[in-house]
Design a protein around this motif. Structure first.
Motif, PDB file in Angstrom:
ATOM      1  N   UNK A 147       0.829  -1.207   0.000  1.00 33.89           N
ATOM      2  CA  UNK A 147       0.000   0.000   0.000  1.00 33.89           C
ATOM      3  C   UNK A 147       0.863   1.257   0.000  1.00 33.89           C
ATOM      4  N   UNK A 148       0.249   2.344  -0.422  1.00 29.31           N
ATOM      5  CA  UNK A 148       0.905   3.634  -0.276  1.00 29.31           C
ATOM      6  C   UNK A 148       0.915   4.008   1.202  1.00 29.31           C
ATOM      7  N   UNK A 149       1.707   5.014   1.544  1.00 24.56           N
ATOM      8  CA  UNK A 149       1.739   5.462   2.935  1.00 24.56           C
ATOM      9  C   UNK A 149       0.355   5.875   3.404  1.00 24.56           C
ATOM     10  N   UNK A 150      -0.373   6.604   2.547  1.00 23.91           N
ATOM     11  CA  UNK A 150      -1.716   7.064   2.912  1.00 23.91           C
ATOM     12  C   UNK A 150      -2.654   5.890   3.136  1.00 23.91           C
ATOM     13  N   UNK A 151      -2.562   4.886   2.281  1.00 20.21           N
ATOM     14  CA  UNK A 151      -3.430   3.706   2.413  1.00 20.21           C
ATOM     15  C   UNK A 151      -3.095   2.904   3.663  1.00 20.21           C
ATOM     16  N   UNK A 152      -1.801   2.788   3.965  1.00 18.18           N
ATOM     17  CA  UNK A 152      -1.395   2.043   5.155  1.00 18.18           C
ATOM     18  C   UNK A 152      -1.913   2.688   6.427  1.00 18.18           C
TER      19      UNK A 152
ATOM     20  N   UNK B  61       0.638  10.310  14.401  1.00 15.15           N
ATOM     21  CA  UNK B  61       1.995  10.626  14.881  1.00 15.15           C
ATOM     22  C   UNK B  61       2.903   9.404  14.771  1.00 15.15           C
ATOM     23  N   UNK B  62       2.388   8.236  15.179  1.00 14.68           N
ATOM     24  CA  UNK B  62       3.181   7.009  15.079  1.00 14.68           C
ATOM     25  C   UNK B  62       3.539   6.732  13.625  1.00 14.68           C
ATOM     26  N   UNK B  63       2.573   6.939  12.738  1.00 15.47           N
ATOM     27  CA  UNK B  63       2.806   6.655  11.321  1.00 15.47           C
ATOM     28  C   UNK B  63       3.832   7.623  10.737  1.00 15.47           C
ATOM     29  N   UNK B  64       3.763   8.882  11.120  1.00 14.98           N
ATOM     30  CA  UNK B  64       4.729   9.876  10.643  1.00 14.98           C
ATOM     31  C   UNK B  64       6.137   9.497  11.094  1.00 14.98           C
ATOM     32  N   UNK B  65       6.269   9.045  12.338  1.00 13.34           N
ATOM     33  CA  UNK B  65       7.576   8.622  12.841  1.00 13.34           C
ATOM     34  C   UNK B  65       8.082   7.405  12.071  1.00 13.34           C
TER      35      UNK B  65
END
Length: 467
Positions: A19-24, A53-57
């Motif tokens: 998946x893309x980052x957005x989809x994940x 926040x977790x996903x951005x990290x």
């Protein structure tokens, strides 16, 4: 979006990497959105802002998609610090906001790419094997709301059995990662003492505590062990693993089993035990009925002796200033510390060492032990009517393990007539973690079995665990 409830680690990993980052991120948010704030197994559900926040990290880590748990959700027990989520240890008066992750959370997030999605309920201050000692509610088995989930890692086991997370972290001092595994049809991996860091984990008995893994299958449990078992110099009880862990006990492992298993008033677990014994023998494991008296005596030391004072050190300020803020059963147990002197501690420690030496000598030519994980499958109402005695019985086959510096692996072993799962535990000396997994895969290989309580089956093959 595709249904994610019940996914194993490989299923989550495949979807997130594709998946893309957005989809994940959207997949994680949608998954957590299915959780109910009234779910007794969960104390804190991660907010959407927290998940973002977790996903951005995670995305800031170079080559993040190559991480072995990229975007895989997991559920830590609420005595393990996760920055951004409160730690309560199932006691609102003890609640605090940690400013950094426990080391094991750091490892799973930063080195592996996993995402914490909630904090799970537990017996208050990790004191109990039943899952009923929490102001947030008694956690039931995923199989029957009348029966205990087991404790103290009650919520951690329940959420994995229901497929809300592919794995969770519990803690295990006296069986708290093994008994809940049995009551929820899971794998419960209690590693060798010191294999997992306990920095950032609210202790019960610090010298004995082990962070544990609850998973639906052996491969997922091994994956988490391989990633999380790292020496931590900031944890005074952390120990480096050997460069090479013993991969197996050889073609015919030799395990001691209780010559007279203790079932107390239960009648349904004994037939399942006998069936499991025959399955182990058919898998090439030599089982020798043996007198378990020294193990029973050693296990009894944990709550009859001064080790309750270690728990007292954790809650000293609270229990002395506001004892009514604690669960009454937990408070009663921990207050037993007041009856012991410093001299008593040495007397009991000498007894412990004598019993450990007796076990070492008596079972020197054995590879380990096979035991029922717990003798009973109690209902919540029965535990509430007799909270201490029944809990004590549940520790019959678990309390001695950390005292004797052993590793343990709880595995499913069929179902009772009332529909509740049964389980057994394979025990070995420290750093035999892989060898225990090897025995388990031999016994479970080729079998179709229910994963948790998901209505799905999985064939666990020998090749599923590779050393």
């Amino acid at each position: 979006m595709v249904e994610t409830i019940g996914w194993t680690i490989p299923q989550w990993l495949e979807a997130q990497r594709a998946s893309s980052s957005e989809e994940g991120l959207a997949r994680i948010i949608a998954h957590v959105a299915t959780f109910s704030k009234d779910d007794v197994a969960i104390i804190t559900i991660a907010s959407e802002d927290f998940l973002k926040t977790q996903w951005k990290q995670l995305q800031a880590i170079p080559n993040a998609k190559s991480l072995p748990l990229y975007g895989v959700p997991f559920a830590p027990k609420d005595n393990i610090d996760v920055a951004g989520l409160p730690t309560t240890v199932a006691c609102p008066a003890f609640k605090y906001e940690p400013n950094k992750d426990a080391v094991i959370i750091q490892i799973l997030k930063q080195a592996a790419g996993a995402i914490p999605i909630c904090k799970t309920n537990l017996d208050q201050f990790a004191t109990g094997l039943v899952g009923t000692r929490s102001p947030y509610g008694a956690v039931p088995s995923a199989f029957n709301p009348e029966y205990c989930s087991g404790g103290s890692s009650s919520g951690s086991s329940n959420v994995v059995a229901r497929g809300l997370a592919p794995f969770s972290l519990g803690t295990d001092t006296a069986g708290s990662g093994r008994v809940p595994a049995m009551h929820n049809n899971l794998i419960g991996l209690k590693p060798s003492r010191g294999a997992f860091s306990a920095t950032g984990v609210v202790p019960a008995c610090r010298e004995l505590d082990c962070v544990s893994v609850l998973a639906q299958n052996l491969p997922d449990a091994k994956t988490v062990f391989d990633l999380a078992a790292k020496y931590d110099p900031t944890d005074s009880y952390s120990r480096p693993l050997p460069d090479t862990l013993l991969p197996s006990f050889g073609p015919k492992p030799k395990l001691a089993i209780p010559d007279v298993p203790q079932w107390f008033d239960d009648t349904e677990n004994a037939p399942l035990w006998e069936k499991t014994v025959e399955e182990f023998r058919a898998a090439g494991v030599e089982l020798v009925p043996s007198d378990f008296t020294p193990m029973y005596k050693l296990g009894a030391c944990l709550y009859e002796g001064p080790w309750v004072a270690e728990r007292y050190t954790v809650v000293r300020k609270l229990i002395e200033s506001d004892p009514d803020a604690m669960d009454p059963t937990v408070r009663t147990i921990i207050q037993l510390a007041n009856k012991f002197s410093a001299a008593d501690q040495f007397d009991w420690e000498h007894l412990r060492r004598d019993l450990v030496r007796e076990i070492e000598i008596k079972f020197a030519d054995f590879d380990g032990f096979l035991v029922p994980t717990a003798p009973l499958s109690p209902k919540i109402k029965d535990v509430q009517a007799d909270p201490i005695k029944l809990n004590s019985k549940q520790g019959t086959y678990t309390n001695f393990v950390n005292f004797a510096d052993m590793a343990a692996l709880a595995i499913p072993a069929g179902f009772r007539q009332d529909g509740m799962p049964f389980g057994v535990t394979i025990i070995g000396r420290k750093h035999t973690d892989y060898a225990l997994l090897d025995i388990a895969q031999k016994v479970l290989s080729g079998k179709e079995r229910l994963l948790g309580n998901l209505g799905k089956t999985s064939v666990v093959k020998v090749t599923d665990v590779v050393f």
